[in-house]
Design a protein around this motif. Structure first.
Motif, PDB file in Angstrom:
ATOM      1  N   PHE B  27       0.885  -1.262  -0.035  1.00 35.77           N
ATOM      2  CA  PHE B  27       0.118   0.216   0.064  1.00 35.77           C
ATOM      3  C   PHE B  27       0.886   1.241   0.085  1.00 35.77           C
ATOM      4  O   PHE B  27       2.116   1.101   0.172  1.00 35.77           O
ATOM      5  N   GLU B  28       0.170   2.265  -0.200  1.00 35.27           N
ATOM      6  CA  GLU B  28       0.879   3.736  -0.240  1.00 35.27           C
ATOM      7  C   GLU B  28      -0.032   4.584   0.324  1.00 35.27           C
ATOM      8  O   GLU B  28      -1.195   4.520   0.345  1.00 35.27           O
ATOM      9  N   VAL B  29       0.744   5.552   0.827  1.00 37.19           N
ATOM     10  CA  VAL B  29      -0.111   6.591   1.495  1.00 37.19           C
ATOM     11  C   VAL B  29       0.653   8.084   1.025  1.00 37.19           C
ATOM     12  O   VAL B  29       1.724   8.322   1.351  1.00 37.19           O
ATOM     13  N   PRO B  30      -0.175   8.890   0.481  1.00 35.36           N
ATOM     14  CA  PRO B  30       0.197  10.190  -0.082  1.00 35.36           C
ATOM     15  C   PRO B  30       0.820  11.044   0.885  1.00 35.36           C
ATOM     16  O   PRO B  30      -0.009  11.141   1.852  1.00 35.36           O
ATOM     17  N   MET B  31       1.612  11.815   0.609  1.00 30.81           N
ATOM     18  CA  MET B  31       2.144  12.937   1.450  1.00 30.81           C
ATOM     19  C   MET B  31       1.172  13.884   1.623  1.00 30.81           C
ATOM     20  O   MET B  31       0.230  14.436   0.615  1.00 30.81           O
ATOM     21  N   GLY B  32       0.802  14.273   2.862  1.00 34.88           N
ATOM     22  CA  GLY B  32       0.004  15.289   3.295  1.00 34.88           C
ATOM     23  C   GLY B  32      -1.503  14.932   3.505  1.00 34.88           C
ATOM     24  O   GLY B  32      -2.655  15.493   3.485  1.00 34.88           O
ATOM     25  N   SER B  33      -1.827  13.386   3.024  1.00 31.97           N
ATOM     26  CA  SER B  33      -3.226  12.984   3.277  1.00 31.97           C
ATOM     27  C   SER B  33      -3.252  12.371   4.889  1.00 31.97           C
ATOM     28  O   SER B  33      -2.561  12.663   5.733  1.00 31.97           O
ATOM     29  N   ILE B  34      -4.595  12.219   5.040  1.00 32.02           N
ATOM     30  CA  ILE B  34      -5.077  11.778   6.397  1.00 32.02           C
ATOM     31  C   ILE B  34      -5.447  10.325   6.213  1.00 32.02           C
ATOM     32  O   ILE B  34      -6.376  10.268   5.285  1.00 32.02           O
ATOM     33  N   CYS B  35      -4.483   9.239   6.304  1.00 35.89           N
ATOM     34  CA  CYS B  35      -4.851   7.958   5.839  1.00 35.89           C
ATOM     35  C   CYS B  35      -5.619   7.174   6.994  1.00 35.89           C
ATOM     36  O   CYS B  35      -4.664   6.748   8.088  1.00 35.89           O
ATOM     37  N   GLY B  36      -6.778   6.484   6.960  1.00 35.23           N
ATOM     38  CA  GLY B  36      -7.254   5.729   8.108  1.00 35.23           C
ATOM     39  C   GLY B  36      -6.902   4.219   7.670  1.00 35.23           C
ATOM     40  O   GLY B  36      -6.674   3.832   6.677  1.00 35.23           O
ATOM     41  N   PHE B  37      -6.527   3.625   8.710  1.00 30.17           N
ATOM     42  CA  PHE B  37      -5.711   2.205   8.867  1.00 30.17           C
ATOM     43  C   PHE B  37      -6.809   1.264   9.795  1.00 30.17           C
ATOM     44  O   PHE B  37      -6.874   1.461  10.761  1.00 30.17           O
ATOM     45  N   VAL B  38      -7.547   0.547   8.939  1.00 32.20           N
ATOM     46  CA  VAL B  38      -8.587  -0.281   9.646  1.00 32.20           C
ATOM     47  C   VAL B  38      -8.720  -1.635   9.258  1.00 32.20           C
ATOM     48  O   VAL B  38      -7.951  -2.013   8.436  1.00 32.20           O
ATOM     49  N   GLY B  39      -9.187  -2.394  10.274  1.00 28.97           N
ATOM     50  CA  GLY B  39      -9.139  -3.645  10.147  1.00 28.97           C
ATOM     51  C   GLY B  39      -9.607  -4.294  11.616  1.00 28.97           C
ATOM     52  O   GLY B  39      -9.510  -3.919  12.394  1.00 28.97           O
ATOM     53  N   PRO B  40     -10.081  -5.657  11.425  1.00 25.69           N
ATOM     54  CA  PRO B  40     -10.565  -6.289  12.853  1.00 25.69           C
ATOM     55  C   PRO B  40      -9.534  -6.488  13.721  1.00 25.69           C
ATOM     56  O   PRO B  40      -8.394  -6.288  13.506  1.00 25.69           O
ATOM     57  N   ASN B  41      -9.391  -6.676  14.975  1.00 22.62           N
ATOM     58  CA  ASN B  41      -8.521  -7.047  15.954  1.00 22.62           C
ATOM     59  C   ASN B  41      -7.920  -8.148  15.404  1.00 22.62           C
ATOM     60  O   ASN B  41      -8.287  -9.166  14.807  1.00 22.62           O
ATOM     61  N   GLY B  42      -6.489  -8.279  15.439  1.00 19.86           N
ATOM     62  CA  GLY B  42      -5.575  -9.339  14.873  1.00 19.86           C
ATOM     63  C   GLY B  42      -5.373  -9.003  13.570  1.00 19.86           C
ATOM     64  O   GLY B  42      -4.961 -10.293  12.807  1.00 19.86           O
ATOM     65  N   SER B  43      -5.846  -8.071  12.854  1.00 19.00           N
ATOM     66  CA  SER B  43      -5.569  -8.198  11.428  1.00 19.00           C
ATOM     67  C   SER B  43      -4.323  -7.930  10.899  1.00 19.00           C
ATOM     68  O   SER B  43      -4.140  -7.789   9.818  1.00 19.00           O
ATOM     69  N   GLY B  44      -3.544  -7.235  11.799  1.00 24.70           N
ATOM     70  CA  GLY B  44      -2.065  -6.811  11.402  1.00 24.70           C
ATOM     71  C   GLY B  44      -1.655  -5.354  11.559  1.00 24.70           C
ATOM     72  O   GLY B  44      -0.648  -4.947  11.046  1.00 24.70           O
ATOM     73  N   LYS B  45      -2.673  -4.584  12.061  1.00 18.88           N
ATOM     74  CA  LYS B  45      -2.450  -3.178  11.934  1.00 18.88           C
ATOM     75  C   LYS B  45      -1.330  -2.679  12.862  1.00 18.88           C
ATOM     76  O   LYS B  45      -0.264  -2.037  12.214  1.00 18.88           O
ATOM     77  N   THR B  46      -1.208  -3.480  14.088  1.00 19.79           N
ATOM     78  CA  THR B  46      -0.087  -2.642  14.957  1.00 19.79           C
ATOM     79  C   THR B  46       1.274  -3.239  14.568  1.00 19.79           C
ATOM     80  O   THR B  46       2.146  -2.853  14.733  1.00 19.79           O
ATOM     81  N   THR B  47       1.152  -4.566  14.077  1.00 14.49           N
ATOM     82  CA  THR B  47       2.437  -5.109  13.643  1.00 14.49           C
ATOM     83  C   THR B  47       2.893  -4.246  12.226  1.00 14.49           C
ATOM     84  O   THR B  47       4.275  -4.144  12.385  1.00 14.49           O
ATOM     85  N   THR B  48       1.876  -3.937  11.588  1.00 13.67           N
ATOM     86  CA  THR B  48       2.422  -3.075  10.426  1.00 13.67           C
ATOM     87  C   THR B  48       3.090  -1.670  10.958  1.00 13.67           C
ATOM     88  O   THR B  48       4.137  -1.199  10.572  1.00 13.67           O
ATOM     89  N   ILE B  49       2.430  -1.054  11.805  1.00 14.93           N
ATOM     90  CA  ILE B  49       2.873   0.152  12.337  1.00 14.93           C
ATOM     91  C   ILE B  49       4.217   0.015  13.199  1.00 14.93           C
ATOM     92  O   ILE B  49       5.088   0.778  12.969  1.00 14.93           O
ATOM     93  N   ARG B  50       4.325  -1.132  14.041  1.00  8.10           N
ATOM     94  CA  ARG B  50       5.524  -1.364  14.644  1.00  8.10           C
ATOM     95  C   ARG B  50       6.769  -1.705  13.644  1.00  8.10           C
ATOM     96  O   ARG B  50       7.830  -1.140  13.706  1.00  8.10           O
ATOM     97  N   MET B  51       6.457  -2.125  12.460  1.00 15.44           N
ATOM     98  CA  MET B  51       7.405  -2.298  11.450  1.00 15.44           C
ATOM     99  C   MET B  51       7.821  -0.911  10.911  1.00 15.44           C
ATOM    100  O   MET B  51       9.111  -0.709  10.486  1.00 15.44           O
ATOM    101  N   LEU B  52       6.965  -0.209  10.592  1.00 19.83           N
ATOM    102  CA  LEU B  52       7.107   1.285   9.879  1.00 19.83           C
ATOM    103  C   LEU B  52       8.082   2.082  10.972  1.00 19.83           C
ATOM    104  O   LEU B  52       8.545   3.038  10.514  1.00 19.83           O
ATOM    105  N   LEU B  53       7.843   1.857  12.294  1.00 19.24           N
ATOM    106  CA  LEU B  53       8.639   2.455  13.350  1.00 19.24           C
ATOM    107  C   LEU B  53       9.840   1.938  13.632  1.00 19.24           C
ATOM    108  O   LEU B  53      10.660   2.455  14.670  1.00 19.24           O
TER     109      LEU B  53
END
Lengths: 263, 301
Positions: B27-53
Motif C-alpha cells: 500500500f501507499e500513503v500520499p504525502m499530506g493526506s489523512i490515511c485511515g488504517f482499519v481492520g478487525p482485531n488481529g488483522s495486522g495493523k499494530t504489527t505493520t505500525i511497529r515495522m514502520l517505526l
C-alpha cells in the motif's frame, strides 16, 4: 548519546526514587555502622559473618572506613534493585517503544542508560560515605573508641581507596541488575532473582563449598569492596567479576539489539 | 508525475512462528493526506505500525517512510511522531516531565512542551503526575508526545480511545489542521465513523492481508446504494419484492421493510411502480452505505 543520558537523568531525579534511595542508603549505613561499633565488645562478633573487629582495629587510620566498606554488599543490593527496575520498567510500562521511536539506536539507549545509572551510583555511594563517616564518629564517641588516627592523611587515603572500591563494587552489582532487567523484562522478576542469587544462593554455597566464592560475581564484588581478602586477591576479584559482567552485558546487548519490541 | 509518498510498503510480511501476522502487504500513503488504517482485531495493523517505526523487523518485503527505507529508521524517525498501542508513560513523573524525557531524548526544544500541553488542553495539568490522569488525559498526553518533533508524518494508533465526544471533535479538528499544514496523518482506529469523516485515504486489512488501499471516496463509490421501502401494510412486502425483482434489482426483506440494491435514481421508478400496484409506501429512503457497512461487507465480520 548525551541526549539519552540527559533524558535518563530526568527520570532518575524524580523525588520518589531519590527519597527512597536516600532512605535505603541511610538504613544500610546506619545498620552496618551501628552494629560495627555498638557490638564491638560482643563475643558474637560485629562484622560480616560473625567476624570480630576489635577496638584496636577501629582505632587505626583505616577504622573510619570499615563501616563504609562493610556496607558495600547491601549498597550493591540497593544498586542492583535500582538498575534492574530502571531497565525492566521500560518493558512493563511500555515506554521502551517511545524511547526507540525517539532514539532508534538501541546501543545508544543501552549505553546512555548505563552511564546515567553510574552517575546515580556515584551520588549514592558519596552519600553513603558521608553518612558512614559521620556515624562512625558518633558511635566511636558512644563506645569510647579513639578517633585520633582518623584525621590523618593515611586515613584520608584509606577512605578514598575505600570509596573507589565500594563504587566499583556497587556499579558492578548495578550492572548485574541491569543484565537481569534486560533478560527478564520485569522489575519484580529481575529484582527477586538478583537478590535471591546474591544473598541466598551465593551466600549459602560459599559457606558450604570451599573456594567457590572465587567464581561468584557477587562474592567477588564484595571482595573488591574490601580491597581484597586473605584468600582472593583484589586484582583477581576485580578482573574476574567484571569479566563475568562484561560477558553478561554483551549477551543482553545482542538480545536487546535484535529482539522485536512487541509490548 | 505522481504525488510523493509518506509511506510506501511492498510485499511486506511478518511471521511469528507459524502464524503470519502480515502477509505480502502492499500500500501507499500520499504525502499530506489523512490515511485511515482499519481492520478487525488481529488483522495486522499494530504489527505493520511497529515495522514502520523500526520496532520489529519484517520477515520479508520492504517499506519506505518519508522516502527512507524502514531498515534505517534513524533516517526518518526524527521527522515522525507516533503513539503506538495507546499512551505509555512513567506513572511517577508529571505530564511535563514525561514530555521532557522524550524531548531531551530526541534532541527537541523543551520550550515547546507547554505549548503542546495547551494544544491538547492539558496546560493546567502538566505538573500533575501521569498516574493521576484520566484515560482521556493520558490519550491527550500521548498525542502531545507524538507532536514533539513537529512531525512530517504522524502515526496514531487509536488516538480517540477514552475521549468524550467533544474531545474526539477537538482531535479531529487538530488532525485536519495538521494535514492542511502538510503533515501526513496515518491513523488506526476501530471507530469507523470517525475514520470515514476524517480520512482521505484508507488502508483496510483482514487476516493480515490488505483488502483495500486507496481513496476513501473510491471505496464508498464502489458500494451500491440501498433503497429502503416500508409499505403501509406489511402484507404488501411480497408485492414490493416482486416489483424490484422484475426490474432486475437484488432485494430482501429486513424487518418490515424491503431493501433494494440499486442506484438512488431507481427510487422514483420504484415508488411509481408500487403506486401502480396499489401499494402505499409509508417511507422510501435511499441509503448510502457507510464505511462501517462497507467494512463489514468486505471483512465478512
Amino acid at each position: 548519546m548525551i541526549n539519552v543520558v540527559r533524558a535518563e537523568l530526568t527520570k532518575l531525579r524524580r523525588p520518589s526514587l531519590s527519597l527512597s534511595t536516600i532512605a535505603a542508603v541511610t538504613f544500610v549505613i546506619g545498620l552496618v555502622t551501628s552494629l560495627l561499633f555498638l557490638l564491638v565488645d560482643s563475643p558474637e562478633g560485629n562484622g560480616e559473618r560473625g567476624i570480630r573487629i576489635g577496638r584496636d582495629v577501629l582505632s587505626l587510620a583505616t577504622g573510619v572506613s570499615i563501616g563504609f566498606s562493610n556496607s558495600a554488599g547491601l549498597l550493591g543490593i540497593v544498586a542492583l534493585c535500582i538498575f534492574a527496575a530502571q531497565t525492566a520498567q521500560e518493558y512493563t510500562y511500555g515506554t521502551l517503544r517511545n524511547l526507540l521511536v525517539r532514539q532508534p539506536s538501541r546501543m545508544k539507549i543501552l549505553i546512555g542508560k548505563l552511564i546515567s545509572m553510574k552517575l546515580f551510583a556515584i551520588v549514592m555511594v558519596a552519600l553513603a560515605a558521608v553518612l558512614s563517616v559521620a556515624l562512625s564518629y558518633l558511635f566511636a564517641g558512644v563506645k569510647d573508641i579513639s578517633t585520633a588516627a582518623w584525621a590523618s592523611s593515611e586515613a584520608n587515603a584509606a577512605l578514598a581507596r575505600t570509596f573507589i572500591n565500594v563504587l566499583i563494587a556497587t556499579i558492578g552489582y548495578g550492572i548485574f541488575g541491569m543484565i537481569l532487567g534486560l533478560l527478564f523484562r520485569s522489575p519484580i522478576s529481575a529484582i527477586s532473582i538478583g537478590v535471591i542469587w546474591n544473598l541466598i544462593i551465593e551466600g549459602l554455597l560459599s559457606a558450604f563449598v570451599t573456594n567457590i566464592d572465587r567464581y561468584f560475581p557477587g562474592q567477588l564484588l564484595s571482595i573488591v569492596a574490601q580491597g581484597g581478602s586473605e584468600k582472593v586477591s583484589y586484582q583477581y576479584a576485580l578482573i574476574t567479576s567484571y569479566g563475568f559482567l562484561l560477558a553478561g552485558l554483551l549477551i543482553v546487548a545482542v538480545l536487546f539489539k535484535r529482539r522485536d519490541v512487541a509490548n | 508525475m505522481s504525488s510523493p509518498l509518506a509511506i510506501d510498503v511492498a510485499d511486506l510480511s511478518k511471521k511469528y512462528g507459524e502464524r503470519m501476522a502480515l502477509s505480502h502487504a502492499n500500500f501507499e500513503v500520499p504525502m499530506g493526506s489523512i490515511c485511515g488504517f482499519v481492520g478487525p482485531n488481529g488483522s495486522g495493523k499494530t504489527t505493520t505500525i511497529r515495522m514502520l517505526l523500526g520496532l520489529i523487523s519484517p520477515t520479508t518485503g520492504s517499506g519506505h517512510v518519508l522516502g527512507e527505507s524502514i531498515t534505517h529508521p534513524e533516517k526518518y524517525l526524527p521527522r515522525v511522531g507516533a503513539m503506538i498501542e495507546g499512551p505509555a508513560f512513567y506513572p511517577a513523573l508529571t505530564g511535563n516531565q514525561n514530555l521532557t524525557v522524550l524531548a531531551k531524548l530526541g534532541g527537541f526544544d523543551t520550550k515547546s512542551i507547554q505549548g503542546l500541553l495547551d494544544l491538547v488542553e492539558l496546560g493546567d495539568r502538566g505538573d500533575s503526575k501521569y498516574k493521576t490522569y484520566s484515560l482521556g488525559m493520558k490519550q491527550r498526553l500521548g498525542i502531545a508526545a507524538a507532536l514533539l518533533p513537529n512531525p512530517k508524518l504522524l502515526v496514531l494508533d487509536e488516538p480517540t480511545n477514552g475521549l468524550d465526544p467533544a474531545g474526539i471533535q477537538e482531535i479531529r479538528n487538530l488532525l485536519r489542521k495538521l494535514a492542511n499544514s502538510g503533515t501526513t496523518v496515518f491513523i488506526s482506529s476501530h471507530l469507523l465513523s470517525e475514520i470515514e469523516v476524517i480520512s482521505d485515504y484508507l488502508v483496510m486489512l483482514r487476516l493480515g492481508k490488505v483488502i483495500f488501499s486507496g481513496k476513501t471516496s473510491q471505496l464508498l463509490a464502489k458500494q451500491q446504494p440501498v433503497i429502503v421501502a416500508k409499505p403501509e401494510k406489511s402484507s404488501d412486502l411480497d408485492k414490493l419484492l416482486k416489483i424490484a425483482k422484475e426490474a432486475g434489482h437484488e432485494c430482501t426483506v429486513i424487518g418490515d421493510s424491503v431493501h433494494v440494491t440499486g442506484a438512488s435514481d431507481y427510487a422514483a421508478k420504484f415508488n411509481k411502480a408500487a403506486f401502480d400496484a396499489g401499494v402505499v409506501l409509508e417511507t422510501l429512503t435511499p441509503v448510502r452505505p457507510s464505511l462501517e457497512d462497507t467494512f463489514f461487507e468486505m471483512t465478512g465480520e
